[in-house]
Write an enzyme that holds these catalytic residues in place. Structure first.
Site, PDB file in Angstrom:
ATOM      1  N   GLU A 107     -35.678 -37.852 -14.372  1.00  0.00           N
ATOM      2  CA  GLU A 107     -34.928 -38.358 -13.230  1.00  0.00           C
ATOM      3  C   GLU A 107     -35.704 -38.203 -11.919  1.00  0.00           C
ATOM      4  O   GLU A 107     -35.662 -39.073 -11.059  1.00  0.00           O
ATOM      5  CB  GLU A 107     -33.601 -37.604 -13.146  1.00  0.00           C
ATOM      6  CG  GLU A 107     -32.607 -38.237 -12.204  1.00  0.00           C
ATOM      7  CD  GLU A 107     -31.291 -37.461 -12.189  1.00  0.00           C
ATOM      8  OE1 GLU A 107     -30.776 -37.129 -13.276  1.00  0.00           O
ATOM      9  OE2 GLU A 107     -30.788 -37.180 -11.086  1.00  0.00           O
ATOM     10  N   ASP A 108     -36.398 -37.078 -11.787  1.00  0.00           N
ATOM     11  CA  ASP A 108     -36.975 -36.756 -10.473  1.00  0.00           C
ATOM     12  C   ASP A 108     -38.495 -36.850 -10.363  1.00  0.00           C
ATOM     13  O   ASP A 108     -39.039 -36.705  -9.278  1.00  0.00           O
ATOM     14  CB  ASP A 108     -36.560 -35.334 -10.058  1.00  0.00           C
ATOM     15  CG  ASP A 108     -35.063 -35.235  -9.822  1.00  0.00           C
ATOM     16  OD1 ASP A 108     -34.442 -36.295  -9.623  1.00  0.00           O
ATOM     17  OD2 ASP A 108     -34.525 -34.117  -9.862  1.00  0.00           O
TER      18      ASP A 108
END
Ligand code: MN
Length: 761
Positions: A107-108
């Site tokens: 996600e990051d």
């Protein structure tokens, strides 16, 4: 200044420390400095693990997150590290710990799922994908609510594939909640609300009570900081004052149960549950609350637990109505325990008695045992409970996602998720043994629609545990449900009151609407044809009229069928159509106006009291020949051009088959009709001819507050035997019930021989 007895430090000094302590979140994050702490913990609690794999995942995550920092200024890796520590303390396996370490990299950071799968295997990739949010760019939506709903849907879907997804998500949320103080106030409130609405109830449903408690208390702290602070201070002083007394009870219990192998302790209940209880009972001072603390007696067997309950009751008086046997009837999340509240020195205290195994399920729930780690080993009771919890959870998810597939509004999805998580569930079986979850209050109709829309639409009955039950039967956990279907059966309007699932509700509504439309179409067509006939016109004339397409458009319709439907529902009058298409309408309109006026009037008067096949909105009026009143058995007849006339089934005209049978239609009294209309009824009385008898009858009517429309006693002198007389009275009544009552009382009048209701009015 008041001195503190035990420490000799002034209360004000303690208050400063307390202030600091109680201003911090009620649950602190684990103090983890490196991956060694996680390994140490695993070793300490004796969980077999793959050290190499864990190190590899840690290094990978650390490298990927290296440029990021948390809001509190620490390197980002502290977050996945802490999450993996929480996961380890939940005694989950290596795959879970590795997934926890990697949970934010996709996600990051620029790491991809393929990379994760290649390096750590498909199980880890599936879990990491499950906890990752949908990328902003790949989302179908752009606004926050929709994306949030989409994310929840994805999370639940992955959870159905691997339960570890939700366990890691909960650990993730727990750590984020402990560090929420670093975020802007507005974001704190949003996250805390979401935690309290969704994540805490999920933890509760999974039976992981420590996670539920931590998440709830942290949400409470961020949502109502002052109330939380106040409660913590009150609790602190309250417990200090009672410490000796509580120890005294502990000792007394130990003495009482000296012959048993038991562990006894007491614990303060969670802040959030104490707060909720105080709110519920509307008390602000904790001194007035008694169940802020619970004693817990753990023993080896169920039999011992019951025996201990008996001993406790033999020694102390208990508060009536406080004994709860959750062993006999476990809670939905399989919580098992015996509860009682005893009086000690005049004050009530709760005591919970259960076995060590029950306690493990009560504390750890679905995470109590990692069943698939020991496939070959003998299945213990605890494994069965864990498996049961899993199958309940999965069937809840599939039922939830099943019916939410049709929901396009993300707000509604979110709301239903919230409601679904708070409502208790029942778990029932199909004859094949599949488990289905339903909200409490669900009926066989909900079950039928869950199986298939067609099964619901043709559901004619149900058998529960091999016994026929009515369709309003409320399903209970453990029921085996079999649905009976028939091609002739179809949904009824009152089913809407019997179902609780949104799928059943929307499918029944859909069906009813379709049916209603079909009927309206037929009636509308008929009405229009009839009206056209009066002007020597036909449907063909209208259809071929060049103004027709323009006319439809002006009404917002696209086809002739739509027009029929609108006529059938009374939204468009046939007269207005004639006016539009017929050039000589002016000449005829006066006559028509009159005829239409009658229909219009009867329509307004009756449209809500009569349902045609349980629908409203049809043109109906009461036939003069038999004058039905509410409560009479009735039938509808499709007239030419005047809508549906309502007759009593006893009506002579009906009985004598004056009407073609295909024009009959089922009609009902609208049970929800709430206007106070009165209906005329003609009564025929046979009387003894004596003075004052009519007055006696009318005084009875007066007593019943019944108005007389017409009274005709002339007949008394014509063609009647000597000494006898007849009278005809038209009275106004609400319904058959009132009519029956009044007839009964007229019959009681001395000199009244017979009272008969006549067919007309
Ligand atoms: Mn995270």
């Amino acid at each position: 200044m008041v001195e503190d007895k035990t420490t000799n430090i002034s209360i004000s000094h303690i208050r400063i420390n307390l202030l600091r302590e109680f201003q911090a979140p009620p649950v602190a994050p684990p103090k983890v400095t490196g991956i060694e702490d996680v390994i140490d913990l695993l070793e300490k609690i004796g969980i077999p693990h793959d050290k190499k794999q864990i190190y590899r995942a840690y290094q990978f995550a650390k490298e990927k997150h290296k440029k990021q920092t948390r809001k509190d200024g620490t390197p980002y890796i502290t977050h996945p590290l802490n999450v993996s520590y929480i996961v380890a303390s939940m005694k989950l396996d290596t795959t879970s710990i590795v997934s926890a370490l990697l949970h934010d990299v996709v996600e990051d950071t620029e790491a991809t799922l393929d990379e994760i799968e290649r390096l750590f295997g498909s199980e880890v990739a599936l879990i990491v994908d499950g906890v990752s949010k949908i990328g902003r760019h790949s989302s179908k939506y752009t606004y926050k609510d929709a994306i949030q709903a989409e994310n929840f849907r994805k999370l639940l879907l992955s959870t159905a594939k691997d339960i570890r997804v939700i366990l890691i998500k909960l650990a993730d949320r727990l750590h984020n909640m402990t560090t929420l103080g670093w975020l802007p106030r507005e974001k704190q409130i949003r996250k805390a609300r979401e935690t309290l609405d969704i994540y805490a109830p999920i933890a509760h449903r999974l039976g992981i009570s420590h996670l539920w408690g931590d998440l709830s208390d942290l949400s409470f702290y961020f949502l109502k900081p002052e109330k939380c602070f106040d409660l913590r201070v009150q609790l602190y002083f309250y417990l200090r004052e009672r410490a000796e007394l509580l120890d005294e009870i502990l000792e007394a219990l130990n003495k009482l149960l000296a012959n048993y192998d038991v562990t006894i302790n007491y614990r303060v209940k969670r802040l959030w549950s104490i707060y909720k209880k105080m709110e519920q009972k509307k008390i602000s001072n904790i001194n007035n609350l008694y169940d802020y603390v619970a004693f817990r007696v753990l023993t080896n067997t169920k039999e011992e637990a019951y025996a201990i309950l008996g001993l406790v009751h033999g020694k102390w008086q208990h508060v009536p109505g406080t004994i709860k046997d959750y062993i006999g009837t476990p809670k939905e999340n399989l919580y098992q325990s015996l509860h009682t509240t005893i009086l000690y020195k005049g004050k009530p205290y709760e005591i919970q008695i259960r076995t060590y195994e029950m306690d493990k399920i009560a504390e750890e729930g679905i995470a109590a045992h990692w069943a698939y780690k020991e496939k070959g080993s003998k299945i213990k009771a605890i494994d069965k409970d864990v498996m049961k919890l899993r199958s309940r959870w999965n069937s809840w998810i599939s039922s939830f996602l099943d019916l939410k597939d049709e929901l396009t509004d993300p707000k509604e999805f979110f709301n239903l998720l919230k409601i679904d998580l708070y409502t208790d569930q029942v778990y029932v079986l199909s004859p094949k043994g599949e488990v289905f979850a339903f909200p409490v209050g669900a009926t066989p109709i909900d079950f039928a629609y869950r199986i298939h829309t067609e099964v619901g639409n043709h559901c004619s009955g149900a058998r529960v545990n091999n016994v026929l039950v009515p369709l309003n039967y409320k399903l209970k956990t453990g029921d085996t449900v079999e649905i009976l279907t028939s091609q002739k059966a179809s949904p009824k309007r009152h089913w809407l009151n019997l179902v609780v699932t949104s799928k059943a509700k929307s499918k029944i509504k859909q069906w009813l609407l379709r049916e209603e439309k079909e009927k309206a179409k037929a009636i509308g067509k008929h009405l229009l044809e009839k009206e056209l006939e009066n002007y020597n016109l036909s449907l063909e004339n209208i259809k071929s009229d060049e103004r027709f397409p323009e006319y439809l458009k002006s009404k917002g319709l696209s086809t002739l069928e739509d027009l029929f439907v609108h006529i059938g529902f009374g939204k468009i009058s046939t007269q207005s159509i004639i006016k539009h298409f017929h050039k000589e309408e002016k000449k005829l309109s006066k006559i028509l106006q009159k005829a239409w006026g009658i229909v219009e009037k009867s329509f307004k008067k009756s449209n809500q009291i009569i349902l045609v096949d349980e629908e409203t909105n049809f043109l109906t009026y009461f036939a003069k020949c038999c004058a039905p009143i509410p409560g009479d058995k009735i039938i509808g007849y499709i007239t030419r051009g005047r809508g549906i006339s309502i007759h009593r089934i006893e009506c002579k005209n009906i009985r004598n088959n004056l009407f073609p049978s295909e024009k009959f239609i089922k009609v009902y009294w609208n049970q929800e009709y709430n206007k106070k209309s009165l209906f005329p009824v003609k009564l025929h009385l046979e009387l003894i001819d004596k003075r004052g008898i009519i007055a006696s009858v009318t005084s009875i009517l007066d007593k019943h507050h019944i108005n007389i429309g017409k009274l005709n006693a002339d007949a008394m002198r014509k063609n009647v035997p000597p000494g006898r007389g007849y009278a005809e009275i038209v009275i106004f009544v609400k319904n058959t019930q009132q009519l029956t009552d009044v007839i009964k009382n007229i019959k009681k009048v001395k000199g009244v021989i017979k009272v008969k209701r006549l067919s007309g009015s």
